[in-house]
Design a protein around this motif. Structure first.
Motif, short mmCIF file in Angstrom:
data_model
loop_
_atom_site.label_atom_id
_atom_site.label_comp_id
_atom_site.label_asym_id
_atom_site.label_seq_id
_atom_site.Cartn_x
_atom_site.Cartn_y
_atom_site.Cartn_z
N SER A 219 -0.80 -4.93 19.73
CA SER A 219 -0.35 -4.20 20.92
C SER A 219 -1.27 -3.04 21.28
O SER A 219 -0.94 -2.23 22.14
CB SER A 219 1.08 -3.68 20.70
N CYS A 220 -2.42 -2.95 20.63
CA CYS A 220 -3.39 -1.89 20.92
C CYS A 220 -4.30 -2.28 22.08
O CYS A 220 -4.62 -3.47 22.26
CB CYS A 220 -4.26 -1.60 19.70
N ILE A 221 -4.76 -1.27 22.81
CA ILE A 221 -5.74 -1.50 23.88
C ILE A 221 -6.82 -0.42 23.80
O ILE A 221 -6.58 0.67 23.29
CB ILE A 221 -5.08 -1.45 25.28
N PRO A 222 -8.01 -0.72 24.30
CA PRO A 222 -9.04 0.32 24.44
C PRO A 222 -8.81 1.09 25.74
O PRO A 222 -8.48 0.50 26.77
CB PRO A 222 -10.34 -0.49 24.49
N ILE A 223 -8.98 2.40 25.70
CA ILE A 223 -8.78 3.18 26.94
C ILE A 223 -10.10 3.78 27.45
O ILE A 223 -10.11 4.49 28.45
CB ILE A 223 -7.72 4.29 26.74
N TYR A 224 -11.18 3.47 26.75
CA TYR A 224 -12.53 3.79 27.23
C TYR A 224 -13.39 2.55 27.07
O TYR A 224 -13.04 1.61 26.36
CB TYR A 224 -13.13 4.96 26.43
N ASN A 225 -14.54 2.55 27.74
CA ASN A 225 -15.43 1.40 27.64
C ASN A 225 -16.15 1.39 26.29
O ASN A 225 -16.14 2.38 25.54
CB ASN A 225 -16.42 1.35 28.81
N PHE A 226 -16.80 0.28 26.00
CA PHE A 226 -17.43 0.10 24.69
C PHE A 226 -18.50 1.14 24.40
O PHE A 226 -18.52 1.70 23.30
CB PHE A 226 -18.01 -1.32 24.57
N PRO A 227 -19.44 1.43 25.32
CA PRO A 227 -20.47 2.42 25.02
C PRO A 227 -19.88 3.78 24.62
O PRO A 227 -20.41 4.44 23.71
CB PRO A 227 -21.27 2.51 26.32
N THR A 228 -18.81 4.19 25.27
CA THR A 228 -18.18 5.48 24.94
C THR A 228 -17.56 5.44 23.54
O THR A 228 -17.74 6.36 22.73
CB THR A 228 -17.09 5.83 25.97
N VAL A 229 -16.86 4.35 23.24
CA VAL A 229 -16.24 4.20 21.93
C VAL A 229 -17.29 4.15 20.83
O VAL A 229 -17.17 4.82 19.80
CB VAL A 229 -15.36 2.92 21.89
N TYR A 230 -18.32 3.37 21.07
CA TYR A 230 -19.38 3.21 20.06
C TYR A 230 -20.08 4.54 19.77
O TYR A 230 -20.26 4.93 18.61
CB TYR A 230 -20.40 2.17 20.54
N MET A 352 -2.40 6.08 32.76
CA MET A 352 -3.57 5.80 31.92
C MET A 352 -4.49 7.02 31.83
O MET A 352 -5.04 7.32 30.76
CB MET A 352 -4.33 4.59 32.47
N GLN A 353 -4.62 7.74 32.92
CA GLN A 353 -5.46 8.94 32.89
C GLN A 353 -4.84 10.02 32.00
O GLN A 353 -5.56 10.78 31.33
CB GLN A 353 -5.67 9.48 34.31
N SER A 354 -3.52 10.08 31.98
CA SER A 354 -2.86 11.08 31.14
C SER A 354 -3.09 10.82 29.65
O SER A 354 -3.12 11.75 28.84
CB SER A 354 -1.36 11.10 31.44
N ILE A 355 -3.22 9.54 29.29
CA ILE A 355 -3.52 9.20 27.91
C ILE A 355 -4.97 9.52 27.59
O ILE A 355 -5.30 10.05 26.52
CB ILE A 355 -3.23 7.70 27.64
N ARG A 356 -5.83 9.21 28.53
CA ARG A 356 -7.27 9.42 28.31
C ARG A 356 -7.62 10.91 28.22
O ARG A 356 -8.32 11.34 27.31
CB ARG A 356 -8.06 8.77 29.45
N LYS A 357 -7.12 11.68 29.13
CA LYS A 357 -7.45 13.11 29.16
C LYS A 357 -6.23 13.89 29.67
O LYS A 357 -5.90 13.85 30.84
CB LYS A 357 -8.65 13.37 30.08
#
Length: 397
Positions: A219-230, A352-357
């Motif tokens: 049930s997990c999702i990424p909330i940023y793109n791969f380059p940011t996560v990496y 989604m933005q509230s979770i991100r920042k």
């Protein structure tokens, strides 16, 4: 006198004849005995020779069969090795096939091996291992496929631990294709969850390029793109494991004094199951037997080892290498044993933005950052399509 002499001669001749007759009889008897012994010896010899011939013939046939079987096996191994290149450095530093027959003890032992030579004999790109602990299907798989699409495969790897017997149904072009590891049954709230976590870590550690290890659920999702996560993970000097002292019955109340003197109440910590570790700490977790055994024996029932084992272990031995926070967002505001679940109705751009920042500052290396979370849970399958509609606009992939 003459007659007397004749008589003596006659008796002498008679005795001589008897003696000769006796000697002849004895010689004949000896000859017959020798012949009998010779014939018996020949018969025994021929019989033995027949058995010996049959024995060696049988052994030769068995050897031939075994030898041919061995040759067949050797040829099969050679063929397989030609396909997999069994003795090459490439297959050693990154196993291409995740299937194996190792027991957990064998797997953990092999995964805990650490090279003493610091330089790598190959061009090493630090890789992030995405480890999915799931009961069955991955409902958010299309979202993850989009997350990984077009990214450098040298920078990530994927591992899936599902219930035994379950097979992830994906095409051969999927990044999840053949990424399941050998699994065992997992029961919520038991030490088997820790076993599954260690199993995922150990399998990922077999790839010497894996440097960061993220535990995720279906049930997990990424909330940023791969380059940011990496960049965020590989650039961090700390691991991200939530570890705090909870004085309530849900924290200290789960501690057992039977763990003394090795684990004290002052060392007891609680935290989210969804961790992120660097390679050095992952090796320590997999290699540990002493403290895991204490948890297995005394952290039950209703103790939830997955919430205490790693947070407590890192608190005791590697606290300075831990950021003491998680990078996976979870909403516990509703209370109860399970976090809030987000459905399609919850998925909006503002949410989604509230979770991100949300304006919160989080520690990162020697400073602070507005990016506190890289992943989030718990998302219902119904949320998939609304999430896919927002990926390019909000999450950047």
């Amino acid at each position: 006198m003459a007659r007397s002499r004749e008589k003596e001669d006659l008796e002498s001749w008679s005795n001589s004849s008897v003696s000769i007759t006796k000697d002849s009889s004895i010689s004949l008897l000896k000859l017959i005995t020798i012949l009998i012994i010779f014939v018996v010896g020949v018969v025994i010899g021929l019989s033995s020779s027949s058995h010996i011939d049959r024995y060696f013939t049988l052994r030769t046939e068995q050897f031939s069969l075994n030898n041919n079987h061995g040759i067949d096996n050797a040829q099969q191994i050679v063929v397989n090795c030609e396909k997999e290149d069994c003795l090459s450095m490439k297959s050693f530093i990154r196993p291409r096939n995740l299937s194996h027959s190792m027991t957990d003890d064998e797997l953990f032992w092999r995964a805990s091996l650490v090279p003493q030579k610091e330089e790598f004999p190959f061009s090493r790109v630090p890789r992030v291992a995405f480890m999915f602990l799931t009961r069955g299907p991955l409902p958010m798989l299309p979202l993850w496929e989009r997350f990984f699409k077009g990214q450098n495969k040298a920078k990530y790897s994927i591992y899936v631990h599902a219930l035994p017997g379950f097979e992830l149904n994906v095409t051969s072009t999927s990044v999840f294709y053949r990424r399941q590891i050998p699994s065992q049954h997992v029961e919520w709230g038991s030490v088997s969850l820790v076993d599954a976590e260690k199993r995922l870590l150990a399998n990922a550690l077999l790839d010497f390029s894996n440097e960061r290890f993220v535990l995720l659920s279906e049930s997990c999702i990424p909330i940023y793109n791969f380059p940011t996560v990496y960049k965020y993970l590989t650039g961090s000097t700390h691991s991200f494991v939530e570890s705090y002292d909870d004085p309530s019955r849900y924290g200290r109340g789960r501690y057992s004094r039977h763990m003394l003197p090795d684990i004290r109440l002052a060392d007891w910590r609680k935290g989210s199951q969804w961790f992120e570790l660097n390679r050095a700490l992952a090796v320590k977790i997999v290699a540990d037997t002493k403290y895991y055994t204490l948890f297995k024996k005394y952290c039950r029932p209703s103790c939830y080892p997955d919430e205490h084992f790693i947070p407590t272990y890192l608190r005791m031995f590697s606290a300075s290498f831990n950021a003491n926070r998680t990078v996976t967002y979870v909403d516990w505001s509703l209370g109860g044993p399970h976090p809030a679940t987000f459905t399609a109705d919850n998925i909006t751009e503002s949410f989604m933005q509230s979770i991100r920042k949300d304006g919160t500052l989080c520690s990162y290396n020697s400073g602070n950052t507005l990016i506190c979370y890289l992943f989030a849970r718990k998302f219902d399958p119904s949320a998939l399509q609304p999430l896919l509609n927002l990926t390019s606009k909000v999450m950047g992939f």
